[in-house]
Design a protein around this motif. Structure first.
Motif, PDB file in Angstrom:
ATOM      1  N   SER A 122     -11.454 -15.475 -76.644  1.00  0.00           N
ATOM      2  CA  SER A 122     -11.128 -14.969 -75.462  1.00  0.00           C
ATOM      3  C   SER A 122     -10.161 -13.814 -75.586  1.00  0.00           C
ATOM      4  CB  SER A 122     -10.420 -16.210 -74.533  1.00  0.00           C
ATOM      5  OG  SER A 122     -11.511 -17.243 -74.322  1.00  0.00           O
ATOM      6  N   HIS A 164     -17.513 -19.881 -72.608  1.00  0.00           N
ATOM      7  CA  HIS A 164     -16.537 -20.941 -72.251  1.00  0.00           C
ATOM      8  C   HIS A 164     -17.694 -22.137 -71.610  1.00  0.00           C
ATOM      9  CE1 HIS A 164     -12.969 -18.879 -72.727  1.00  0.00           C
ATOM     10  NE2 HIS A 164     -13.179 -17.921 -71.832  1.00  0.00           N
ATOM     11  N   SER A 214      -8.050 -18.737 -69.527  1.00  0.00           N
ATOM     12  CA  SER A 214      -9.100 -19.584 -70.125  1.00  0.00           C
ATOM     13  C   SER A 214      -9.083 -19.700 -71.680  1.00  0.00           C
ATOM     14  CB  SER A 214     -10.594 -18.967 -69.889  1.00  0.00           C
ATOM     15  OG  SER A 214     -10.531 -17.722 -70.393  1.00  0.00           O
ATOM     16  N   GLY A 260     -12.668 -20.532 -78.588  1.00  0.00           N
ATOM     17  CA  GLY A 260     -12.171 -20.484 -77.240  1.00  0.00           C
ATOM     18  C   GLY A 260     -11.064 -19.607 -77.039  1.00  0.00           C
ATOM     19  N   TRP A 281      -8.062 -23.344 -73.682  1.00  0.00           N
ATOM     20  CA  TRP A 281      -8.786 -23.932 -74.979  1.00  0.00           C
ATOM     21  C   TRP A 281      -7.662 -24.283 -76.140  1.00  0.00           C
ATOM     22  CZ3 TRP A 281     -12.852 -26.242 -74.687  1.00  0.00           C
ATOM     23  CH2 TRP A 281     -14.210 -25.713 -73.816  1.00  0.00           C
TER      24      TRP A 281
END
Length: 394
Positions: free
Chosen positions: A299, A331, A261, A295, A265
């Protein structure tokens, strides 16, 4: 590393530096609330101006430098995290004063020295990439000292985070080898998997070139910088072990989801820069910077904390499914911030999505601390039980 004896870094010396990183986080988050136009007291110097440096240099920089000092096993390696933590506290209390910026530049120089020492023990492409990331930090600090505003140094700040993480992921992909017959200090790219390493070298070099271009020719350089990021994301999506571990369960699956994820981003930021070019103010600036530093970067912190923090603190941080809660909130709130907030211009959504971003970060820290404390208490109870059993047996 070689078999040379190294003195090591006592845990008690690491704790104040990690506390400095925590203070940088809290100060940076408070500064972010001010930038979200919430009715909060500000400092005379304008705390909001220190938000970006506090989060990148103070939080990420200090954490990376502490981990490198532990890997180096030399106490002088703590100079880098000490300077970054202290410099950030100066910024948060007195604004972007010269002494604070000098301390952050010194931290970057000390981190480069640590990477040089690590290179002497074992050269690797992964270490070279991480050293290039430290060089980006040093360049950003020098530009800031030279009068460039923070918004014009964003590619260099992002380069520090992106290349550091990319180097770590290269190492974990088991594609980073040193040729046994090569002289010390050289990296061999011709072994099996050499095509992947060549791709990595081109992508990382493009990131560095894109940063320079964004500074020299902003009108066109940011397009190339964005394309370079997309090239590195493509490498990560192709070769990172997260592609396989995401099918697992427990901690490996959690880490993989956080990583993938985050790469998403980073791709969003690359697309925005590649398609739209430079942005130093306004919604697109907010979108690009937070896609990278929130992001992607957060993460990566969420993903690596269960592995890195136990090595640094020598305390377990066990996995628990509750870690998915702050990750999901991060997120979802960031999507709301960039979509309805930045793109559609809904100020209320943008503001409260920003608050939710912070709740996600604080929530992760709270979850991690709680899990670590519970694990320590459980280990202490088990030790006492074991000692009692031994005593009875006697």
């Amino acid at each position: 590393m070689s078999g040379r004896s190294r003195p090591g870094v006592p845990v008690r010396w690491r704790l104040p530096l990690l506390a400095g990183a925590a203070l940088a986080l809290l100060g940076g988050l408070y500064a972010a609330l001010i930038l979200l136009d919430l009715p909060l007291p500000d400092t005379p110097s304008g705390l909001g101006r220190s938000h970006g440096p506090a989060m990148v240099f103070g939080l990420v920089g200090t954490l990376v430098a502490v981990e490198r000092a532990v890997a180096l096993g030399a106490r002088w390696g703590l100079l880098a995290p000490a300077c970054s933590a202290l410099g950030t506290l100066v910024l948060l209390t007195g604004g972007p004063a010269l002494i604070g910026r000098l301390l952050l530049a010194t931290a970057a120089a000390a981190l480069l020295c640590a990477y040089t020492a690590l290179w002497r023990w074992q050269a690797s492409l992964a270490l070279l990439a991480q050293g290039a990331g430290a060089l980006c930090w040093y360049a950003a600090a020098l530009l800031w000292l030279g009068g460039f505003p923070v918004d014009q140094t964003v590619p260099w700040l992002a380069g520090f985070v992106v290349l550091t993480i990319a180097g770590e992921r290269l190492e974990l992909a088991h594609l980073d080898t040193v040729h046994s017959g090569a002289p010390r200090g050289t990296v061999h790219l011709g072994a099996p998997g050499g095509a992947a390493r060549h791709w990595f070298v081109v992508a990382a070099a493009s990131v560095l070139a894109g940063q320079a271009a964004s500074l020299l020719w902003p009108s066109t350089g940011y397009h190339g910088w964005g394309l370079a990021l997309l090239g590195l994301v493509a490498w990560l999506a192709t070769f990172d072990v997260a592609r396989h571990t995401v099918r697992g369960s427990g901690l490996p699956r959690y880490v993989a989801i956080a990583l993938l994820s985050g790469y998403g981003w980073l791709a969003v930021a690359g697309l925005l820069w590649a398609g739209g070019g430079a942005a130093t103010t306004g919604p697109r600036y907010d979108a690009t910077t937070h896609a990278v530093f929130l992001g992607f970067t957060m993460s990566m912190i969420f993903a690596h904390a269960p592995v890195i923090l136990p090595a640094v603190l020598r305390r377990p941080l066990p996995y628990h499914p509750v870690l998915f809660v702050p990750l999901g909130l991060l997120h979802l709130s960031l999507a709301a911030r960039l979509g309805p907030g930045d793109w559609l211009g809904l100020t209320a959504v943008w503001r409260w999505a920003g608050v939710a971003n912070e709740l996600a970060v604080v929530g992760f820290a709270a979850c991690a601390a709680t899990l670590a404390v519970r694990a320590r208490r459980g280990a202490s109870a088990a030790a006492r039980t074991g000692a009692a059993v031994v005593a009875v047996g006697r």
